[in-house]
Design an enzyme around this catalytic site. Structure first.
Site, short mmCIF file in Angstrom:
data_model
loop_
_atom_site.label_atom_id
_atom_site.label_comp_id
_atom_site.label_asym_id
_atom_site.label_seq_id
_atom_site.Cartn_x
_atom_site.Cartn_y
_atom_site.Cartn_z
N ASN A 110 0.87 -1.18 0.00
CA ASN A 110 0.00 0.00 0.00
C ASN A 110 0.91 1.23 0.00
O ASN A 110 1.49 1.56 1.03
CB ASN A 110 -0.89 -0.03 1.25
N TRP A 111 1.04 1.82 -1.16
CA TRP A 111 1.97 2.96 -1.28
C TRP A 111 1.42 4.22 -0.61
O TRP A 111 2.16 5.20 -0.48
CB TRP A 111 2.26 3.26 -2.76
N HIS B 201 -9.39 1.25 5.18
CA HIS B 201 -8.11 1.44 5.86
C HIS B 201 -8.30 2.43 7.02
O HIS B 201 -9.10 3.36 6.92
CB HIS B 201 -7.06 1.98 4.87
N GLU C 17 -6.65 4.83 7.97
CA GLU C 17 -6.41 6.24 7.61
C GLU C 17 -7.64 6.83 6.93
O GLU C 17 -7.92 8.02 7.07
CB GLU C 17 -5.15 6.34 6.74
N GLU D 225 -4.97 -4.63 10.86
CA GLU D 225 -3.92 -3.62 11.02
C GLU D 225 -4.18 -2.85 12.32
O GLU D 225 -4.97 -1.90 12.33
CB GLU D 225 -3.96 -2.63 9.85
N GLY E 224 2.99 2.52 10.76
CA GLY E 224 3.97 3.59 10.57
C GLY E 224 4.69 4.00 11.83
O GLY E 224 5.36 5.03 11.88
N SER F 279 3.86 -1.92 10.34
CA SER F 279 5.32 -1.95 10.49
C SER F 279 5.93 -3.31 10.13
O SER F 279 6.90 -3.75 10.76
CB SER F 279 5.72 -1.53 11.91
N GLY G 249 3.05 -0.98 4.28
CA GLY G 249 3.09 0.43 3.91
C GLY G 249 4.50 0.86 3.58
O GLY G 249 5.00 0.63 2.47
N GLY G 250 5.19 1.45 4.55
CA GLY G 250 6.50 2.05 4.32
C GLY G 250 7.49 1.14 3.60
O GLY G 250 8.17 1.58 2.65
P1 13P Z 1 3.33 0.55 7.64
O1 13P Z 1 3.82 -0.75 7.04
O2 13P Z 1 4.03 1.76 7.11
O3 13P Z 1 3.27 0.47 9.13
O4 13P Z 1 1.81 0.72 7.13
C1 13P Z 1 0.94 -0.34 7.28
C2 13P Z 1 -0.30 -0.02 6.54
O5 13P Z 1 -1.07 0.85 6.93
C3 13P Z 1 -0.56 -0.75 5.29
O6 13P Z 1 -1.85 -0.53 4.83
#
Ligand code: 13P
Length: 249
Positions: A9-10, A97, A99, A167, A173, A211, A232-233
């Site tokens: 997930n960029w 998600h 966010e 998640e 993050g 993470s 994510g990251g």
């Molecule tokens: P991180 O891997 O950056 O913690 O993000 C996880 C995420 O929200 C993937 O959707």
């Protein structure tokens, strides 16, 4: 054991040149790895879906969107529909998600409507759930996941068109990851809850996200009922994302 899905997930990252270069790099690696023990999915920002789709075409990497509107088309400024994502070659869409839930006030019902739209367009939905730090501290992690599952999964969900991503919000993050034991507890709880809503619940892939990185991926991917990762990251670096995929072997 279900075949693992490693999804990147960029988020809101990547201008065209770097996004295309990253996707091209991964496409070459995945195409050359005939024995890849995992499915790889890339979910770029909407602006890059078309160009990323072009460079990964034929590599075997799957393409997805990060969100969609519940309607097919219409007066919804700034939104994209699941049909539009399908038109660009997407076969997956992330919905719900944390966010989106936080930044856009999406509630379970809205997430279920979006997942239904994903299915209507013939695509697979990755439905995200997970508790906040305060909810976990209060001992409510499992009940929050139950509530989100009950409200966010549409009635037509099957193991073919739906994946769940657990998640924990506090792990996204932050560099903090849930322990293997905590992940095992939540994922087995999710599996049990899924059997109330989906006939072939044992075939639904349940991803862990928060993470995930090369250093912890092998341990997390070996936890029972963990059928992949939503990253994510670390999905923004080809070496790291590739190493996470390799940890499924
Ligand atoms: P991180 O891997 O950056 O913690 O993000 C996880 C995420 O929200 C993937 O959707």
């Amino acid at each position: 054991m279900l075949r693992k899905l490693i999804a990147g997930n960029w988020k809101m990252n990547g201008l065209k040149a770097e996004g295309v270069a990253l996707a091209r790099d991964l496409g070459i690696r995945y195409a050359e790895d005939e024995d890849a023990a995992f499915d790889m999915l890339i979910c770029p920002p909407a602006t890059l879906i078309d160009s990323v789709g072009e460079v990964i075409a034929g590599s075997g990497i799957l393409l997805g969107g990060q969100d969609c509107h519940s309607e097919t088309a219409g007066a919804h400024t700034g939104d994209v529909s699941a049909e539009m994502l399908a038109d660009l070659g997407c076969s997956w869409v992330i919905v719900g998600h944390s966010e989106r839930r936080q930044d856009h006030g999406e509630i379970d019902l809205a997430v279920a409507e979006k997942a239904k739209a994903v299915h209507r367009a013939g695509l697979c939905a990755i439905i995200c759930i997970g508790e906040t730090e305060a909810e976990r501290a209060a001992g409510h992690a499992l009940s929050i996941c139950s509530r989100q599952l009950a409200g966010s999964i549409p009635t037509n969900a099957t193991a073919e068109n739906t994946v769940i991503a657990y998640e924990p919000v506090w792990a996204i993050g932050t560099g903090k990851t849930a322990t293997a034991g905590d992940v095992a507890d939540v994922h087995s709880h999710i599996r049990a809850e899924l059997s109330r809503k989906i006939a072939d619940a044992d075939k639904v892939r349940i991803l862990y996200g928060g993470s995930v990185k090369p250093a912890n991926a092998a341990e997390l991917m070996s936890v029972p009922n963990v059928d992949g990762a939503l990253v994510g990251g670390a999905s923004l670096k080809a070496d790291d994302f590739w190493a996470i995929g390799q940890s499924c072997a």
